[in-house]
Design a protein around this motif. Structure first.
Motif, PDB file in Angstrom:
ATOM      1  N   LEU A 294      17.576  -3.931   8.578  1.00 52.19           N
ATOM      2  CA  LEU A 294      16.370  -3.761   8.027  1.00 52.19           C
ATOM      3  C   LEU A 294      15.047  -3.967   8.865  1.00 52.19           C
ATOM      4  N   TYR A 295      15.312  -3.037   9.791  1.00 50.59           N
ATOM      5  CA  TYR A 295      14.137  -3.193  10.632  1.00 50.59           C
ATOM      6  C   TYR A 295      14.099  -2.144   9.957  1.00 50.59           C
ATOM      7  N   SER A 296      15.048  -1.094  10.232  1.00 52.95           N
ATOM      8  CA  SER A 296      15.008   0.530   9.096  1.00 52.95           C
ATOM      9  C   SER A 296      13.872   0.327   8.452  1.00 52.95           C
ATOM     10  N   LEU A 297      13.837  -0.668   6.971  1.00 55.07           N
ATOM     11  CA  LEU A 297      13.328  -1.062   6.328  1.00 55.07           C
ATOM     12  C   LEU A 297      12.483  -2.291   5.940  1.00 55.07           C
ATOM     13  N   LEU A 298      12.152  -2.946   7.448  1.00 60.71           N
ATOM     14  CA  LEU A 298      10.927  -3.427   7.568  1.00 60.71           C
ATOM     15  C   LEU A 298      10.012  -2.422   8.461  1.00 60.71           C
ATOM     16  N   HIS A 299       9.982  -2.265   8.789  1.00 58.62           N
ATOM     17  CA  HIS A 299       9.265  -0.680   9.572  1.00 58.62           C
ATOM     18  C   HIS A 299       8.138   0.738   8.399  1.00 58.62           C
ATOM     19  N   GLN A 300       8.800   0.304   7.737  1.00 58.43           N
ATOM     20  CA  GLN A 300       8.142   1.104   6.974  1.00 58.43           C
ATOM     21  C   GLN A 300       6.726   0.769   5.330  1.00 58.43           C
ATOM     22  N   TYR A 301       6.769  -0.837   6.588  1.00 53.28           N
ATOM     23  CA  TYR A 301       5.590  -1.156   6.135  1.00 53.28           C
ATOM     24  C   TYR A 301       4.163  -1.334   6.780  1.00 53.28           C
ATOM     25  N   ALA A 302       3.165  -1.069   6.056  1.00 58.23           N
ATOM     26  CA  ALA A 302       2.149  -0.781   7.188  1.00 58.23           C
ATOM     27  C   ALA A 302       2.135  -2.079   8.316  1.00 58.23           C
ATOM     28  N   GLY A 303       1.446  -1.865   9.226  1.00 56.92           N
ATOM     29  CA  GLY A 303       1.665  -2.849   9.997  1.00 56.92           C
ATOM     30  C   GLY A 303       2.328  -3.544  10.668  1.00 56.92           C
ATOM     31  N   ARG A 304       4.135  -3.002  10.232  1.00 56.26           N
ATOM     32  CA  ARG A 304       5.010  -3.547  11.222  1.00 56.26           C
ATOM     33  C   ARG A 304       5.654  -1.876  11.647  1.00 56.26           C
TER      34      ARG A 304
ATOM     35  N   TYR B  31      25.890  -6.895   2.947  1.00 53.11           N
ATOM     36  CA  TYR B  31      24.825  -7.458   1.529  1.00 53.11           C
ATOM     37  C   TYR B  31      24.633  -6.189   1.375  1.00 53.11           C
ATOM     38  N   THR B  32      24.307  -6.140  -0.011  1.00 55.93           N
ATOM     39  CA  THR B  32      23.688  -5.492  -0.969  1.00 55.93           C
ATOM     40  C   THR B  32      22.666  -5.097   0.056  1.00 55.93           C
ATOM     41  N   GLU B  33      22.128  -3.439  -0.642  1.00 54.42           N
ATOM     42  CA  GLU B  33      21.282  -2.881  -0.538  1.00 54.42           C
ATOM     43  C   GLU B  33      19.822  -3.357  -1.681  1.00 54.42           C
ATOM     44  N   SER B  34      19.733  -4.439  -2.234  1.00 56.83           N
ATOM     45  CA  SER B  34      18.488  -4.889  -3.034  1.00 56.83           C
ATOM     46  C   SER B  34      18.421  -5.969  -1.981  1.00 56.83           C
ATOM     47  N   GLN B  35      19.219  -6.105  -1.190  1.00 56.75           N
ATOM     48  CA  GLN B  35      19.489  -7.680  -0.879  1.00 56.75           C
ATOM     49  C   GLN B  35      18.271  -7.341   0.754  1.00 56.75           C
ATOM     50  N   TYR B  36      18.345  -6.356   1.099  1.00 57.02           N
ATOM     51  CA  TYR B  36      18.443  -5.681   2.249  1.00 57.02           C
ATOM     52  C   TYR B  36      16.569  -5.657   2.187  1.00 57.02           C
ATOM     53  N   ARG B  37      16.260  -4.504   1.305  1.00 61.11           N
ATOM     54  CA  ARG B  37      15.007  -4.566   0.461  1.00 61.11           C
ATOM     55  C   ARG B  37      13.902  -5.630   0.356  1.00 61.11           C
ATOM     56  N   SER B  38      14.677  -6.869  -0.207  1.00 59.17           N
ATOM     57  CA  SER B  38      13.712  -8.027  -0.696  1.00 59.17           C
ATOM     58  C   SER B  38      13.506  -8.386   0.217  1.00 59.17           C
ATOM     59  N   LEU B  39      14.544  -8.388   1.511  1.00 59.58           N
ATOM     60  CA  LEU B  39      14.796  -9.261   3.063  1.00 59.58           C
ATOM     61  C   LEU B  39      13.522  -8.703   3.327  1.00 59.58           C
TER      62      LEU B  39
ATOM     63  N   PRO C 209       0.793  -1.110   0.151  1.00 56.72           N
ATOM     64  CA  PRO C 209       0.121  -0.183  -0.389  1.00 56.72           C
ATOM     65  C   PRO C 209       0.683   0.927   0.588  1.00 56.72           C
ATOM     66  N   GLN C 210       0.352   2.299  -0.906  1.00 56.60           N
ATOM     67  CA  GLN C 210       1.485   3.459  -0.784  1.00 56.60           C
ATOM     68  C   GLN C 210       1.296   4.497   0.484  1.00 56.60           C
ATOM     69  N   SER C 211      -0.270   3.520   1.325  1.00 62.52           N
ATOM     70  CA  SER C 211       0.369   4.564   2.770  1.00 62.52           C
ATOM     71  C   SER C 211       1.574   3.849   3.544  1.00 62.52           C
ATOM     72  N   ALA C 212       1.856   2.994   3.077  1.00 59.37           N
ATOM     73  CA  ALA C 212       2.323   1.958   3.952  1.00 59.37           C
ATOM     74  C   ALA C 212       3.717   2.979   4.153  1.00 59.37           C
ATOM     75  N   GLY C 213       3.585   4.073   3.535  1.00 62.27           N
ATOM     76  CA  GLY C 213       5.341   4.832   4.038  1.00 62.27           C
ATOM     77  C   GLY C 213       6.049   4.403   3.073  1.00 62.27           C
ATOM     78  N   ALA C 214       6.688   3.666   2.270  1.00 63.74           N
ATOM     79  CA  ALA C 214       7.073   2.376   1.690  1.00 63.74           C
ATOM     80  C   ALA C 214       7.220   2.916   0.558  1.00 63.74           C
ATOM     81  N   ASP C 215       8.750   3.014  -0.653  1.00 62.80           N
ATOM     82  CA  ASP C 215       8.200   3.254  -1.646  1.00 62.80           C
ATOM     83  C   ASP C 215       8.256   1.573  -2.670  1.00 62.80           C
TER      84      ASP C 215
END
Length: 287
Positions: free
Chosen positions: A277-287, A232-240, A89-95
Motif C-alpha cells: 500500500l505505501y509503495s503505491l501511496l507514496h507515488q502521489y504528490a505530498g505523500r 487482495y487484488t492489485e486494483s484494490q491496492y491501487r484504489s485504496l 498531477p502527472q508530476s506526482a510520479g504515479a500513473d
C-alpha cells in the motif's frame, strides 16, 4: 426511471438545506466544513451526499453488477462526475488512476453524528485516523447488511467506504458522519492511547475520529475463520492508495481493525500487505 432535472435539483437543494439546519442545531456534531477539510474528499463527498439523498427519496431500484453475477439493489449507480474529481498531477510520479465510484447509502440506524465532546463533557480534538477492514463476506452481503435497519445497538455496523475486488470505490457513509466500524477499540499514537467514550454504558471507541475503509474479501477467505487467505487484488491496492492520497490522514495514522481492537477477536484485514500500500501511496504528490 429517470427523474426530471427539476425534481433532481429540488431534492438536492432540500437536502442541503436540511443538512445546514441539522449542523446549525446540533451542538454535539462536528462542524461539517472542518471535518471534510480534515478527512479530504470534499468535492466527491458533497456530490455523493446529493445523490444519496436523491436516491433515498426516489425509491429507485437500480442494479449494479459487482462480483460476477451479484446485484445490489436500492442503490444509485451514477459515477461521480469527472469535474468533481481532482486529477492526480502527472508530476506526482504515479500513473494516472481513476477508479469507478458509486454510492450505496447505509440505513440511518447504522451510522450517527461525530461528537465534539465525549460522554463526560470533555472537548475532543483527536486527529483523524484511517482504519482498514475486510468484509469477510462479499461486497453484496456487506451492502445488504448496511442497508438493513438495525434498531438494536449491538447489530449496528457500517464502513465509510468499501473497495470491491475490481477496484470499484463504494461510498456508504459520508465522512462527516460517524460510521460504526469498531466497537471496543483504541489507537496507539505518540500521544498515548486514543479512544472516545460517547456512551457511558459502552467501552471507548475510535469511531468518532476514524475513517473506516474495507476491502472486499477474496472468495477463498469468505465466511471462515482462517487467519490468512489469497490476499487482495492489485486494483484494490491501487484504489485504496488513490483514496488515501485524497485525504490529509498521515501514514502514521493509517491502521487496521486488528490493531485498534481491544476485544482480541478482530484479525482483519487478513493477508494485508502494508508495504505494498505505501509503495503505491507514496507515488502521489505530498505523500
Amino acid at each position: 426511471m429517470r427523474r426530471s432535472w427539476l425534481v433532481w435539483i429540488t431534492s438536492i437543494i432540500a437536502f442541503l438545506l436540511t443538512a445546514a439546519l441539522v449542523i446549525a442545531s446540533g451542538p454535539a456534531q462536528e462542524p461539517l466544513s472542518q471535518l471534510k477539510a480534515a478527512v479530504g474528499l470534499p468535492q466527491v463527498e458533497a456530490d455523493a451526499e446529493s445523490r444519496l439523498s436523491a436516491a433515498g427519496s426516489s425509491g429507485s431500484n437500480t442494479d449494479f453488477i459487482l462480483s460476477g453475477s451479484e446485484q445490489i439493489p436500492n442503490a444509485t449507480t451514477q459515477p461521480v462526475p469527472q469535474t468533481a474529481i481532482e486529477p492526480v498531477p502527472q508530476s506526482a510520479g504515479a500513473d494516472y488512476y481513476n477508479p469507478q465510484e458509486v454510492v450505496y447509502l447505509a440505513d440511518p440506524s447504522n451510522y450517527g453524528e461525530r461528537y465534539t465532546k465525549d460522554a463526560m463533557g470533555n472537548s475532543l480534538s483527536n486527529q483523524y485516523i484511517a482504519v482498514l477492514h475486510e468484509t469477510v463476506g462479499s461486497a453484496l452481503s456487506a451492502i445488504n447488511l448496511f442497508q438493513t435497519h438495525h434498531p438494536q445497538d449491538d447489530d449496528q455496523v457500517s464502513y465509510h467506504t468499501l473497495i470491491a475486488g475490481d477496484g470499484t470505490v463504494i461510498y456508504i457513509v459520508p465522512p462527516e458522519q460517524r460510521a460504526f466500524g469498531a466497537g471496543d477499540s483504541a489507537f496507539q499514537s505518540v500521544n498515548g492511547e486514543e479512544t472516545v467514550v460517547t456512551n457511558p454504558d459502552l467501552p471507548g471507541s475510535v469511531n468518532n475520529f476514524a475513517y473506516h475503509i474495507s476491502l472486499e474479501t477474496p472468495p477463498d477467505g469468505r465466511n471462515n475463520r482462517a487467519t490468512t487467505h489469497s490476499g487482495y487484488t492489485e486494483s484494490q491496492y491501487r484504489s485504496l492508495a488513490w483514496l488515501l492520497s485524497r485525504t490529509s490522514i498521515p501514514d502514521d495514522r493509517i491502521t487496521t481493525h486488528r490493531s485498534v481492537d481491544r476485544s482480541g477477536m478482530r484479525i482483519d484485514p487478513r493477508s494485508f500487505e502494508l508495504d505494498r500500500l505505501y509503495s503505491l501511496l507514496h507515488q502521489y504528490a505530498g505523500r
